[in-house]
Design an enzyme around this catalytic site. Sequence first.
Site, PDB file in Angstrom:
ATOM      1  CG  PHE A 124      -2.373  -1.142   1.397  1.00  0.00           C
ATOM      2  CD1 PHE A 124      -2.849  -1.642  -0.517  1.00  0.00           C
ATOM      3  CD2 PHE A 124      -2.382  -1.760   1.525  1.00  0.00           C
ATOM      4  CE1 PHE A 124      -3.633  -2.490  -0.248  1.00  0.00           C
ATOM      5  CE2 PHE A 124      -3.117  -2.887   2.084  1.00  0.00           C
ATOM      6  CZ  PHE A 124      -3.336  -3.160   0.708  1.00  0.00           C
TER       7      PHE A 124
ATOM      8  CG  PHE B  15      -0.417   4.933 -17.089  1.00  0.00           C
ATOM      9  CD1 PHE B  15      -1.419   3.052 -17.358  1.00  0.00           C
ATOM     10  CD2 PHE B  15       0.127   5.165 -15.368  1.00  0.00           C
ATOM     11  CE1 PHE B  15      -1.565   2.407 -16.280  1.00  0.00           C
ATOM     12  CE2 PHE B  15      -0.082   4.051 -15.173  1.00  0.00           C
ATOM     13  CZ  PHE B  15      -0.639   3.088 -14.879  1.00  0.00           C
TER      14      PHE B  15
ATOM     15  CD1 TRP C  50       2.613  -2.783 -17.654  1.00  0.00           C
ATOM     16  CD2 TRP C  50       2.171  -1.539 -19.242  1.00  0.00           C
ATOM     17  NE1 TRP C  50       1.638  -3.218 -18.276  1.00  0.00           N
ATOM     18  CE2 TRP C  50       1.272  -2.615 -19.199  1.00  0.00           C
ATOM     19  CE3 TRP C  50       2.172  -1.136 -20.516  1.00  0.00           C
ATOM     20  CZ2 TRP C  50       0.511  -2.688 -20.333  1.00  0.00           C
ATOM     21  CZ3 TRP C  50       1.556  -1.023 -21.657  1.00  0.00           C
ATOM     22  CH2 TRP C  50       0.611  -2.037 -21.314  1.00  0.00           C
TER      23      TRP C  50
END
Length: 916
Positions: free
Chosen positions: A651, A740, A769
Amino acid sequence: DLGLKKQKTPGQIMTQILACVFQNVTTFSCARISNRDVVQRSREELASIIKAHPTSKPTLAVIQAGDEDGMLDTNKKMAGKVGLNVMQICLPRHCVEEEVMDEVQRLNEDPAVHAVLLALPLSILSRRLLNTIKPEKDVDGLSDLNVGRMISGDLSEGFLSPVVGAVMELLARYDGPLAGKRVVLLGLEGPLKAIFQSLLEREGVEVSASQWNPDALQKQVCYAGWVSLAMGTGPVALPQTCFKPGMTLINCGPAVTPGAAWKRGNVVKSFARWAEQQRYRPWTLRPLKLQPLSPVPSDVEISRAQVPKPIWQLAEEVGLLPQELEAYGRSKAKVGLALLARLRHQPNGKYVLVAGITPTPLGEGKSTVTIGLVQALSAHLKLNSFACLRQPSQGPTFGVKGGAAGGGYAQVIPMEEFNLHLTGDIHAITAANNLVAAAVDARILHEATQSDKALYRRLVPTINGVRRFSAIQLRRLQRLGINKSDPGALTPEEVSSFVRLDIDPAKVTWQRVIDTNDRFLRKVTIGQAPTEKGHSRQTQFDIAVASEIMAILALADGLADMKARLGRMVVGSSRSGQPVTADDLGVTGALAVLMKDAVKPTLMQSLEGTPVFVHAGPFANIAHGNSSILADRLALKLVGEEGYVVTEAGFGADIGMEKFFNVKCRASGLRPDVVVLVATVRALKMHGGGPSVSAPGLPLPREYTEENLKLVSEGCSNLKKQIEIAHLFGVPVVVALNIFKTDTQAEIDLVCRVAQASGAEAAVPCHHWARGGRGSVDLARAVKEAAAWENGFRFLYSLQTPIAEKIRTIAQKVYGADDIELSPEAQAKIDYYNQQGYDTLPICMAKTHLSLSHIPDKKGVPTGFILPIRDIRASIGAGFIYPLVGTMSTMPGLPTRPCFYDVDLDPATEEISGLF
C-alpha cells in the site's frame, strides 16, 4: 639367469624382474614416493583450510563388506596422521550391488561427507556402482566422469587415481623431463590405461601398450625409455637383454601401490574444493532477451511467450550451491537457510525499499516498478540485483485486484505459478493456524467435561508401562513453577494447575482462516452438533494472510526463531485474565513441523531472467505488509557488497513503509539505503479531486485520459506528504513515475518538478511496463546514485515510549491527525498489556489503506481529524501491538463480478487464461 624358460605367472615374472640388479637399469616401486611425504603435504594443506573453517573437518566414508576391524584400524590410523574423520559403513559380507548403491546415494547427499571409498570385492565393484558415487566425492578417481576429465585434460576437477598420481609424481621427481621419452604400459587395462596414456602423451611421451605377449612385448620393451609394470593375465618369457641400459622400470602393481596415503590426499583435495565452494561466488548471470511488442499484450500472454531458464541454472548463475536448492518443478525452488551461515562474513549489498503514494483503484504499480528496476540493474547496467516480493493471496487474485506478479514487460514468470499456490506456503499457514483453532476449542470442551484426574490420565498416558511428560509439557510445568519431571510426583493441586488452562470462551482471540474472500464467514457460530454438548460460541474467519503465523513467517530470522515465536502466540485469556499461549496448548512442535518448509524463500525469475525471491505475504492494512526478513537477508548476501536488493512495502508509504521501518527493520537489524516512491499521473489526479472510479474495466472519465494540470498539481499534495514521511526516517527518496500512454509531457514534467522541490533526490519517468528493464535504466541510475550516500536512518519512536504515545506519534507525524481518541476498550487493553509486560513492543496500525485518515473517501492530505482507536490487540509471537482504527475487516468479500469470471483453463493444452 631369470629362469624364464619355464612358464610363470605375471606376478612371478614381475617379482623376479624387480629383484634383479641390471647394469644401468633403474627399478622403482610406486611406494618409492614416501607415505611420509604425502601425509606431510596433506597435513599442511588441511591446516590452512581449517584455519578458515575451524568448525569443519574432512570426512571419509568407507563402505566395506563384513565387519572386520582391520581395515577400520588402518583407515583410522592413516586418517589420524592427516587429520581426517573416518566413517566406516559395514554392509553384510555377501551384500549385493543394490545394497551398496543405496548406501552410496545416502552418502552422496550427506553434506558432512566429503569423500566415499568402496573397499569391496571385485565381484560387485561394477562400473555402474562406481558411477553412482558423486564425482566430487570419488577419491579413487575411477568413475566415468572423473576418468573422462583426466583424459580430456581437465585436472582442476575430479581426482587422479592414487596409482596414476604416484607414478606421475615419481617420474617428475626422478626421471627429469618427459618429452621425447618412450614408454610401454605393460599389463594395464581399462580406465588406468586410458588415464596413463592420455597424461603421458600430453607431456610429449610416445606411448605404447601391451599385454603379457612375448611376441610383441620384447621389441616394444627394447626401444622404451621406461616400462610401467602392472599385474596382467597370461604367462610371458622376457630375456634379460630386453632391458637396455638407462631403462627405468616402475612397478605399480597392487601389492606395492601406496593407496592409503594418496587416497587421504584426495580426501583433503575434496575438502579443499568444498571449502572453496563455501566462499562467495561471483555471478555469471545471463539475462533473457526481451522483445517488447506494441500494443502490449496481456500479462499472461507476455509471461507465456517467454521461456524461463531452468531454476537450477539461475541458482548457479547467482552463486547458489546445488545442495542449497530444493526444486519445485522446473521454474521455482526453495532456498535453504544454510546459505546464511556459508556467507556470514560476506558484506551486504544495498537495501532499496519500494513504496507508493496512497493507493487508488487506478493502481500505482509498485510490484511492476520493483521488477522493472531489478531488470534494469541486472540485465542492462550489469549490477547484481535481487527483487524480494510477497506471495499473493488467492483472495485478491480471484476477487478484484488480480495477481501481484507485476505487469506488462516487468513481471515474475511463470506468472500463473506465482499467483496460484506457488510452493504451498499459504496452505501451510492455513493448516497451522486452523490446528491452533481446533486445539483451543477441543481443550475448552475437554476441560468442561472431565475431572482433573481424567484429564491428567489422558494428557500424560501410560505407554508400554511407562508414564512420562513430553518436552512441551515439561516447559509448561516450568512456567507454572513446578520443578518435577515424574508424573507420579505431582500433588493434586499441581495436577489441577497443569491440566486446567481454563480458557474463557468469550476471550478467545484466535480465529480460523481461509485463503478466499468470503464475506459470509465474517461471523459464524461453531459447536452446534450434539457431540459438542452445547459448547457453541460465535467466532469468525479471517483471510489466511491475516494470520499471526503469516506475520511470524515474515519476521522470523530462522527456523528456531520461528518455532519460539509460534510458541509465544497468545490465543486467548483464562478466566483469571492470564494469557494462554500455543505452547500452553502443546501445539508448538506440530506447528513448526507444518511450517518447516514454508520458512525457506522461493526462488523465481523475472521476464529478463533476473532473480526474484517470493516469500510471505502479510497484508499491509491489517498486518505489517512486507516480504520476509529471511528473503531480504539471503538476497543481501548473494548480491555482494556492490549489489542491490529491492523489496516492496504494501500500500502507501504511510502504511507499508512506516511498518517496514518501525517493525521489520527493528526485527531484522537491517537499514535501508534508499526509498523508491511510486506514483502515477492518474492516481495523483484522483487525489487532486478527480471523479471516483468504480468497476474495473469500464471506460475512465475524461479527467484521467486528457491533460488536466490542475488536478495533477492538487493531487501532488499526497506525493509531497509521502516524501515527507520517508524523510522522517532519514532515508533519501527517488520518485518513480509510472507512465501511461494517456499521460502528457506537461503532466509528467509537473510531477517531477514538484517531487524534486519536495526533497526527492530524483524523479524519473519509467516505461518498464511497455519496454521492460530498458525502460527503467534512468531509474536504476538514480537509485544507484542515491544509495551511494550515507543516510541518517532513525526510528520514529523509542520502544520504551508508552503505548498510547507511540500510537499518537504515528497518528500525528505520519497520518497528519490532530490527536487520537482511545475507546474505553482500547484503554483497558493498554492497561492489560502494560501489566503483562507487552508495552515495549512496536506498533502495527490496522487502518484503511485508501486514505491517510481513517475515512477511505478522504483523498489527498486530510487534516483536522481525530484518529479513533476502537480496540488494541497484540500479536505476541510476531512481536507487535496492533491498534484497530475505525472499522477494519480482516475478511474481504467478493464483488458483484469477481476476477474469476475471466479465469479459464484449456483442457487440451492446460494453458490458463484470464489471470492478470
